[in-house]
Design a protein around this motif. Structure first.
Motif, short mmCIF file in Angstrom:
data_model
loop_
_atom_site.label_atom_id
_atom_site.label_comp_id
_atom_site.label_asym_id
_atom_site.label_seq_id
_atom_site.Cartn_x
_atom_site.Cartn_y
_atom_site.Cartn_z
N SER A 59 0.83 -1.21 0.00
CA SER A 59 0.00 0.00 0.00
C SER A 59 0.86 1.25 0.00
N ILE A 60 1.90 1.26 0.81
CA ILE A 60 2.80 2.42 0.87
C ILE A 60 3.53 2.57 -0.46
N ARG A 61 3.97 1.47 -1.04
CA ARG A 61 4.64 1.53 -2.35
C ARG A 61 3.71 2.13 -3.40
N ALA A 62 2.44 1.72 -3.38
CA ALA A 62 1.46 2.24 -4.34
C ALA A 62 1.24 3.74 -4.15
N LEU A 63 1.15 4.18 -2.90
CA LEU A 63 0.97 5.60 -2.63
C LEU A 63 2.19 6.41 -3.07
N ASN A 64 3.37 5.88 -2.79
CA ASN A 64 4.59 6.56 -3.22
C ASN A 64 4.66 6.67 -4.74
N ARG A 65 4.27 5.59 -5.43
CA ARG A 65 4.26 5.61 -6.90
C ARG A 65 3.25 6.63 -7.41
N ASN A 67 2.25 9.30 -5.90
CA ASN A 67 2.81 10.63 -5.66
C ASN A 67 3.83 11.01 -6.72
N ARG A 68 4.69 10.06 -7.11
CA ARG A 68 5.69 10.34 -8.15
C ARG A 68 5.01 10.65 -9.49
N ILE A 69 3.98 9.90 -9.82
CA ILE A 69 3.26 10.13 -11.07
C ILE A 69 2.58 11.49 -11.05
N ALA A 70 1.95 11.83 -9.92
CA ALA A 70 1.29 13.12 -9.80
C ALA A 70 2.29 14.26 -9.94
N GLU A 71 3.48 14.10 -9.38
CA GLU A 71 4.50 15.13 -9.53
C GLU A 71 4.97 15.24 -10.98
N GLU A 72 5.11 14.10 -11.66
CA GLU A 72 5.54 14.11 -13.07
C GLU A 72 4.54 14.86 -13.95
N TYR A 73 3.24 14.71 -13.66
CA TYR A 73 2.21 15.35 -14.45
C TYR A 73 1.80 16.72 -13.92
N GLY A 74 2.47 17.17 -12.86
CA GLY A 74 2.19 18.50 -12.32
C GLY A 74 0.86 18.64 -11.64
N ILE A 75 0.35 17.54 -11.09
CA ILE A 75 -0.97 17.59 -10.45
C ILE A 75 -0.89 17.24 -8.96
N SER A 76 0.29 17.28 -8.41
CA SER A 76 0.43 16.86 -7.01
C SER A 76 -0.15 17.87 -6.02
N ASP A 77 -0.43 19.08 -6.49
CA ASP A 77 -0.97 20.10 -5.58
C ASP A 77 -2.46 20.34 -5.78
N MET A 78 -3.15 19.41 -6.45
CA MET A 78 -4.58 19.56 -6.67
C MET A 78 -5.34 19.44 -5.36
N THR A 79 -6.42 20.20 -5.25
CA THR A 79 -7.28 20.11 -4.08
C THR A 79 -8.22 18.91 -4.24
N LEU A 80 -8.86 18.54 -3.16
CA LEU A 80 -9.81 17.44 -3.22
C LEU A 80 -10.96 17.76 -4.17
N GLU A 81 -11.41 19.00 -4.16
CA GLU A 81 -12.49 19.41 -5.06
C GLU A 81 -12.06 19.27 -6.52
N GLU A 82 -10.82 19.65 -6.83
CA GLU A 82 -10.32 19.53 -8.20
C GLU A 82 -10.20 18.07 -8.62
N ILE A 83 -9.77 17.24 -7.71
CA ILE A 83 -9.66 15.80 -8.00
C ILE A 83 -11.05 15.22 -8.27
N ASN A 84 -12.02 15.56 -7.40
CA ASN A 84 -13.38 15.06 -7.59
C ASN A 84 -13.98 15.57 -8.90
N ALA A 85 -13.70 16.80 -9.27
CA ALA A 85 -14.20 17.35 -10.54
C ALA A 85 -13.60 16.57 -11.72
N GLU A 86 -12.31 16.24 -11.64
CA GLU A 86 -11.66 15.45 -12.70
C GLU A 86 -12.32 14.07 -12.81
N ILE A 87 -12.59 13.45 -11.68
CA ILE A 87 -13.23 12.13 -11.68
C ILE A 87 -14.62 12.21 -12.29
#
Length: 92
Positions: A59-65, A67-87
């Motif tokens: 589980s920790i490995r998956a979360l770390n991965r 996080n790395r993907i989110a940083e690569e795509y520049g979305i690591s600072d999205m708010t919960l509302e923005e994430i829910n809107a994307e979904i």
């Protein structure tokens, strides 16, 4: 049975914290240390894991991965509302 005196130095704060924990468990520091030596002999080694780089659980490995993907795509600072809107948008 013959006995030996074993001495070592430790930081005062470490000793105080250890004694407080042992007091709550109903043990003295010398009793605890005798238990540790006895267990070392029973196990014929250190009775707990001593890894330099413990492998995180899946589980920790998956979360770390993620996080790395989110940083690569520049979305690591999205708010919960923005994430829910994307979904919500992706589900349409």
């Amino acid at each position: 049975m013959a006995s030996s005196l074993v001495q070592f130095r430790t930081e005062d704060t470490e000793k105080i914290k250890a004694v407080q924990i042992l007091d709550r468990l109903g043990l003295s520091l010398p009793s605890y240390l005798r238990m540790c030596v006895s267990r070392l002999n029973q196990e014929n080694g250190i009775p707990f894991s001593m890894k330099l780089d413990p492998e995180p659980n899946p589980s920790i490995r998956a979360l770390n991965r993620a996080n790395r993907i989110a940083e690569e795509y520049g979305i690591s600072d999205m708010t919960l509302e923005e994430i829910n809107a994307e979904i919500t948008e992706a589900r349409k």
